[in-house]
Design an enzyme around this catalytic site. Structure first.
Site, mmCIF file in Angstrom:
data_model
loop_
_atom_site.group_PDB
_atom_site.id
_atom_site.type_symbol
_atom_site.label_atom_id
_atom_site.label_comp_id
_atom_site.label_asym_id
_atom_site.label_seq_id
_atom_site.Cartn_x
_atom_site.Cartn_y
_atom_site.Cartn_z
ATOM 1 N N GLU B 53 13.535 -40.517 -67.959
ATOM 2 C CA GLU B 53 14.318 -40.033 -67.381
ATOM 3 C C GLU B 53 16.128 -39.572 -67.117
ATOM 4 O O GLU B 53 16.572 -38.595 -67.016
ATOM 5 C CB GLU B 53 13.990 -40.995 -65.953
ATOM 6 C CG GLU B 53 13.071 -42.013 -64.914
ATOM 7 C CD GLU B 53 11.828 -41.975 -65.937
ATOM 8 O OE1 GLU B 53 12.343 -42.734 -67.119
ATOM 9 O OE2 GLU B 53 10.939 -42.240 -66.403
ATOM 10 N N HIS B 121 7.120 -48.620 -56.515
ATOM 11 C CA HIS B 121 7.298 -47.382 -55.405
ATOM 12 C C HIS B 121 7.433 -47.829 -54.628
ATOM 13 O O HIS B 121 6.909 -46.850 -53.321
ATOM 14 C CB HIS B 121 6.199 -47.417 -56.339
ATOM 15 C CG HIS B 121 5.241 -47.213 -57.174
ATOM 16 N ND1 HIS B 121 4.440 -48.201 -58.315
ATOM 17 C CD2 HIS B 121 5.078 -46.549 -58.513
ATOM 18 C CE1 HIS B 121 4.211 -47.818 -58.775
ATOM 19 N NE2 HIS B 121 4.011 -46.284 -59.268
#
Lengths: 335, 351
Positions: B53, B121
């Site tokens: 990321e 999530h």
């Protein structure tokens, strides 16, 4: 295990043209005097914080001299760290800019009084903004290298940081993103290793023999050089740049350098006698080989000392930014 | 009508054809998958990045600095947290360099609950993102707004965070994307990658048009007189349904879709609250130091004498995550019933 490869001893003959040696020496002196002036300004209360690179001139001057300086992907991008005033001077920056940043005046060309000393930035010369969080530049640099690869030509990205910062994940990111077989990048990855991370010694952090050994795991050619020797630095940087420019692939250089005034003003910014002084060593060789006399070198130092003292007086009287200016430049405008 | 994932895909296609978008990248963004939510299928500049990321945000910054126009994706906003200092840097670069460097980049990331995504999530990112100056932050609740906001984001010279409410990515819109075919199945055949071997597949893009929703402009989804509800993303359709249900009870609720969180449409909120005198803010990020708290504060400070009731906020519970079990997720983030009940109470509250 490989050992640091010191290509040439300091006693070896100087193998660059005389004019080039004089030019390098002149910039090294200019950079040293600038840093000493910045430290003095800090100690006199004309700045809040000092951090800089006295001790790294022998590497940083050749780096700046060898860069292809200009704006946009056809030229070299520099993602520097905060010890590179010598590189900036070699790229043609005037030392008064650094004084203005130290004094946080509205005229500070790098941040308008917003950022620390040594936090340079110049879009017109592809000098990416220097940041205080260490090593983030290693995550950003592959982006400019990607753009250059797509652009074509021989422009490259140069990213530099310190040895302590190689503990950050962004350093690994850089090695990974630069060396992907699907898209290797034209990037010169540099670590200037002064063996210190603020107050953490290298044996408190580094298990690897050389930091450059880490590049080998990614099949990136790498070398450890004596960054206190400006001639070796010049030649090794040039060879590394030639490889990156031509092959459009990454190369890794680790330069062993000194840290002459400690980490920053936070650690006192006092001269450290135990460290090798690259300028003093170089001057001894220049004198020994008859390139410059002691008197000529002293004159250069005196000239810059006077120039920078005058510049400091100029800067002292320049206006600070107004409080209202905090609202400026939050967003770029559509052009 | 297109769903939001298809709308995002069409906007990105439009942007790479017409707005100079050079790189659409992130984890699994390129072929063969085209994004875990299929938002990047078939795009010609889409590529798979390393699973990193910080590398993704860093590369986007570098590309933007070199004059390119990247659209980076973080697969779930839960994973963007390890890039916070880079986001801070992207947001402050123009300011810190006194206007010298700009950072024209877009970051897309799915947010929020609704797919039983459990602890890692289901996170929201609106509160954290609106805390980072220098960015623009948008979050659509319809496919057409997603299309128009993404086109605006790709034209903006600043970093723009495009938050995708993952619960709405598969929901079809009521409005057609300009240029989208009339037949939904025809659209799907054209731009949805087939299951199985996709190696020979190429999308057939409809001739979509450059429809831009300006950043900073909200919209009145439903007019009303007794109370205002301001929301965005997943909770917006819940607010609209609540207003419709309350209308049957004779209560009139105005519904505002904020669409842009920064800058946001204060004039729209202000006019509505001055009209109705009552306001409820709804989002699903955790309630402590919530973006809605800022809106409540501003409402109190600037509209106090227009109010007939205290401004209220419904948000996610301040718990460390959203549990997988149905009851845990439902109890953690605002549901239809919570919003309807809160609005009913608010409408009837008298000074």
């Amino acid at each position: 295990m490989s050992r640091p490869r010191l290509i040439k001893e300091n006693s070896a003959p100087l193998s660059l043209a005389r004019e080039q040696l004089i030019r390098i020496h002149d910039l090294m002196v200019k950079a040293r005097v600038l840093e000493e002036r910045l430290i003095q300004m800090y100690k006199q209360g004309h700045g809040y914080f000092w951090i800089g690179g006295p001790g790294e001139e022998a590497f940083n001057v050749p780096l700046g001299l060898l860069m292809k300086c200009g704006e946009g992907p056809a030229y070299d991008y520099l993602h520097a760290h905060y010890r590179q005033s010598a590189t900036l001077l070699a790229l043609g920056e005037e030392p008064i800019g650094a004084l203005r940043q130290m004094k946080n005046t509205a005229t500070d060309p790098y941040s308008g009084g917003r950022n620390f000393a040594g936090h340079f930035s110049r879009r017109s010369k592809n000098i990416a903004p220097v940041t205080s969080p260490i090593e983030v530049q290693y995550a950003i640099a592959p982006g400019t290298a990607m753009a250059q690869k797509r652009h074509g030509g021989d422009g490259i990205t140069i990213v530099t940081g310190g040895d302590a910062g190689t503990a950050e994940g962004d350093f690994a990111s850089c090695l990974i993103w630069s060396s992907r077989p699907a898209n290797p990048l034209p990037i010169l990855i540099i670590v200037t290793n002064n063996t210190w991370g603020i107050s953490t010694t290298s044996d408190g952090q580094h298990g690897e023999t050389n930091i450059s050994d880490r590049a080998r795991a990614f099949n990136i050619p790498a070398k450890t050089i004596n960054g206190n020797d400006p001639v070796e630095s010049y030649q090794e940087i040039q060879a590394a740049m030639d490889y990156v420019r031509k092959e459009r692939k990454p190369y890794f250089l680790e330069a062993k350098v000194s840290r002459l005034y400690g980490h920053s003003s936070a650690s006192g910014a006092n001269f450290v006698n135990e460290e090798q002084d690259c300028l003093r060593l170089f001057e001894a060789r220049l004198e020994q080989e008859g390139v410059l006399s002691r008197q000529q070198m002293d004159e250069a130092r005196n000239r810059y000392s006077e120039e920078l003292a005058a510049a400091a007086r100029t800067v002292r009287d320049e206006p600070q930014p107004s409080g209202d200016s905090i609202w400026e430049h939050i967003y770029a405008e559509k052009k | 009508m297109a769903n939001m994932a298809q709308a995002i895909r069409m906007a990105l296609h439009y942007a790479e054809e017409n707005l100079g978008v050079t790189d659409i990248f992130g984890e699994d963004v390129g072929a063969p998958l085209g994004g875990v939510f299929t938002c990047t299928q078939g795009l010609k500049t889409a590529w798979n990045s390393p699973l990193d990321e910080r590398g993704i945000i860093g590369a986007a910054m570098g590309l933007a600095m070199a004059g390119h126009r990247p659209v980076a994706e973080i697969q779930f906003c839960d994973y963007i947290y390890n890039t916070i200092d880079l986001l801070k840097l992207a947001g402050n670069t123009h300011w810190a360099t006194n206007g010298d460097w700009a950072m024209p980049m877009v970051v897309r990331t799915p947010v929020g609950s609704g797919i039983r995504g459990s602890i890692y999530h289901s996170h929201s990112f609106d509160a954290t993102m609106t805390h980072i100056p220098g960015w623009k932050v948008v979050m659509p609740s319809t496919p057409l707004d997603a299309y128009g906001l993404l086109i605006s984001a790709c034209q903006d010279p600043n970093p723009v965070m495009f938050l995708e409410p993952k619960a709405l990515l598969r929901v079809k819109g009521d409005e057609r994307i300009p240029g989208e075919p009339d037949d939904d199945r025809a659209l799907s055949k054209m731009i949805d990658a087939p299951l199985g071997d996709r190696s020979q597949w190429k999308p057939q893009w409809p001739l979509v048009e450059g429809f831009a929703v300006p950043i900073g402009k909200g919209k009145v989804v439903r007019e009303g007189a007794q109370a205002t509800v301001v929301s965005y993303g997943r909770t917006l359709p819940l607010c609209a349904k609540a207003a419709a249900q309350l209308a049957e009870e004779g209560l009139s609720v105005e519904v505002i879709d904020l669409r842009s969180l920064w800058p946001y449409d204060w004039e729209l909120i202000k006019a509505s609250v001055q009209k109705t005198g009552r306001v409820l803010f709804v989002n699903e990020d955790t309630e402590v130091t919530n973006f809605g708290e800022h809106l409540v504060r501003r409402t109190v400070e600037e509209l106090f004498y227009s109010l007939l009731a205290p401004p209220r906020l419904i948000a996610g519970k301040f718990v460390p995550g959203i549990g997988l079990a149905d009851a845990l997720e439902m109890a953690s983030v605002p549901q239809q019933g919570d919003i309807t009940a809160a609005l009913r109470t608010l409408c009837r509250e008298q000074p």
